[in-house]
Design an enzyme around this catalytic site. Sequence first.
Site, mmCIF file in Angstrom:
data_model
loop_
_atom_site.group_PDB
_atom_site.id
_atom_site.type_symbol
_atom_site.label_atom_id
_atom_site.label_comp_id
_atom_site.label_asym_id
_atom_site.label_seq_id
_atom_site.Cartn_x
_atom_site.Cartn_y
_atom_site.Cartn_z
ATOM 1 N N GLU A 96 58.207 64.847 57.252
ATOM 2 C CA GLU A 96 58.299 65.707 58.412
ATOM 3 C C GLU A 96 58.244 64.854 59.682
ATOM 4 O O GLU A 96 57.513 63.872 59.748
ATOM 5 C CB GLU A 96 57.185 66.750 58.367
ATOM 6 C CG GLU A 96 57.342 67.603 57.110
ATOM 7 C CD GLU A 96 56.379 68.763 56.994
ATOM 8 O OE1 GLU A 96 55.708 69.098 57.987
ATOM 9 O OE2 GLU A 96 56.318 69.329 55.896
ATOM 10 N N CYS A 131 57.041 62.476 66.852
ATOM 11 C CA CYS A 131 55.977 62.059 65.938
ATOM 12 C C CYS A 131 56.633 61.677 64.612
ATOM 13 O O CYS A 131 57.266 62.501 63.964
ATOM 14 C CB CYS A 131 54.965 63.197 65.772
ATOM 15 S SG CYS A 131 53.615 62.790 64.659
ATOM 16 N N CYS A 138 50.389 60.309 51.530
ATOM 17 C CA CYS A 138 49.428 59.335 52.076
ATOM 18 C C CYS A 138 48.374 59.025 51.029
ATOM 19 O O CYS A 138 47.995 59.886 50.239
ATOM 20 C CB CYS A 138 48.756 59.900 53.334
ATOM 21 S SG CYS A 138 47.758 58.663 54.222
ATOM 22 N N CYS A 142 41.801 61.334 53.809
ATOM 23 C CA CYS A 142 40.914 61.925 54.810
ATOM 24 C C CYS A 142 40.728 63.408 54.480
ATOM 25 O O CYS A 142 41.694 64.120 54.210
ATOM 26 C CB CYS A 142 41.501 61.750 56.210
ATOM 27 S SG CYS A 142 41.791 60.031 56.635
ATOM 28 N N CYS A 145 42.674 66.393 56.381
ATOM 29 C CA CYS A 145 44.105 66.225 56.622
ATOM 30 C C CYS A 145 44.922 66.772 55.458
ATOM 31 O O CYS A 145 44.645 66.478 54.294
ATOM 32 C CB CYS A 145 44.415 64.738 56.828
ATOM 33 S SG CYS A 145 46.181 64.399 57.046
ATOM 34 N N GLU A 190 50.089 56.371 56.327
ATOM 35 C CA GLU A 190 49.291 55.370 57.050
ATOM 36 C C GLU A 190 50.214 54.188 57.337
ATOM 37 O O GLU A 190 50.537 53.410 56.430
ATOM 38 C CB GLU A 190 48.089 54.962 56.187
ATOM 39 C CG GLU A 190 47.321 53.758 56.678
ATOM 40 C CD GLU A 190 46.940 53.793 58.153
ATOM 41 O OE1 GLU A 190 46.363 54.786 58.618
ATOM 42 O OE2 GLU A 190 47.255 52.800 58.848
ATOM 43 N N SER A 242 41.917 56.042 64.530
ATOM 44 C CA SER A 242 41.323 57.339 64.185
ATOM 45 C C SER A 242 39.876 57.117 63.790
ATOM 46 O O SER A 242 39.586 56.678 62.681
ATOM 47 C CB SER A 242 42.105 57.991 63.037
ATOM 48 O OG SER A 242 43.421 58.231 63.441
ATOM 49 N N CYS A 361 48.766 68.179 64.341
ATOM 50 C CA CYS A 361 48.159 67.039 63.646
ATOM 51 C C CYS A 361 47.492 67.475 62.357
ATOM 52 O O CYS A 361 46.733 68.431 62.340
ATOM 53 C CB CYS A 361 47.055 66.409 64.494
ATOM 54 S SG CYS A 361 47.653 65.630 65.955
#
Length: 374
Positions: A96, A131, A138, A142, A145, A190, A242, A361
């Site tokens: 995305e 973005c 990923c 986290c 997320c 990442e 972050s 986000c």
Amino acid sequence: MNQIAHNSLLGLHLAELTLLVEEFGQPSYRARQLFEGLYCQRVETAEQISTLPQDFRRGLAERGFTVGLPRIEKRFVSSDGTVRYLVAYPDGQSVETVWMPQGDGGEAGDGSDAGNQIEAAAPGWDRATICVSSQVGCAVDCQFCLTAQLGIKRNLTAGEIVGQVSAVLNDQGVSPPHQRVNLVFMGMGEPFLNYENFIKAVCLLAEGVGIPESRMTVSTAGIVPRIYDLGAEPLRPKLAISLNASNDATRTRLMPINKKWNLEKLIAAARDFPLRNREKLTFEYVLLDQVNDSADNARELAELIRGVRAKVNLIALNPGPGIEFHTPAQTRVLQFQNILMAAGIPAFIRRPRGRDIYAACGQLKRTLELATAS
Ligand code: SAH
């Protein structure tokens, strides 16, 4: 020369294109024409590069070379103007990419607005931000997320990263450098776990597509050795880290990567990072209700980053299915900001963009899941 094996031209640097045109028995200045066609004109097929001779264009096609621009599979348009794109690659994987016509990739106060007022504003927007994703899925896990829930599928190549930007610019009919575009590497993945491809994409985007490195920001969950590598790059985006917690216990709970590189190592890397004139580091901090958003947390954070030339971007959690945390009330967000400001730390609250289309986000994933399930 990996990408040559895949016969995709996008992702090749001028030096690699030079080798290629020489293989075809063409003079080396053809490489520059190819480079401009691929990255400035952003053609879909080499056939469209009219500066190249017909037989060379045909030769490229016959040998199976394609531009390799990804396909826009879906677009979702938010009431705030944000557009979330599902961008698909030939192997069926997709990522995305988000277009924010009025920014809020968190650029406030980081120096990138300097000179903004003298730039001509295009109708409807004047500081669009894209973005960009760096991986399919990923690996970092986290806990707040949504992309983390996918796990890691694969890295994107440099050409695939550049291709996201090209496809979105083509769709929007926008061309840097005369139209101002910012890039944030804050989409899926990442970037520092796909470092070589990421940094090559940065070079191609700066030198080819025409987006200055000063308008790019890369965000990392804290892959400490790569922070040092980035600092040594001749051409690099600005750095955002972050942080998301003010102490190790909370950070390890939220971001298991903290077991590998804890706050002491991370903040040491931040302090060592060679900033340019007027440049600031960004610390991102996702506020989770009653988890990391107390007044004590704010004071602890101020102490932790004291003396770093940095600003803090506060993001109230964007909720999503399977996320066990809650969005704090606005009063808590403001209290947190006020404590940082009182301690002399510039702190900005990031506006959520495209929440209604799950483009904000940490929300990038659900279309991908739907797309791969069907
Ligand atoms: N892997 C990189 C870049 C992608 S995440 C990184 O971790 O920085 C980009 C930003 O979105 C990070 O600051 C991250 O903490 C934040 N984020 C992730 N999930 C979020 C959520 N649900 N709500 C708000 N921000 C989130």
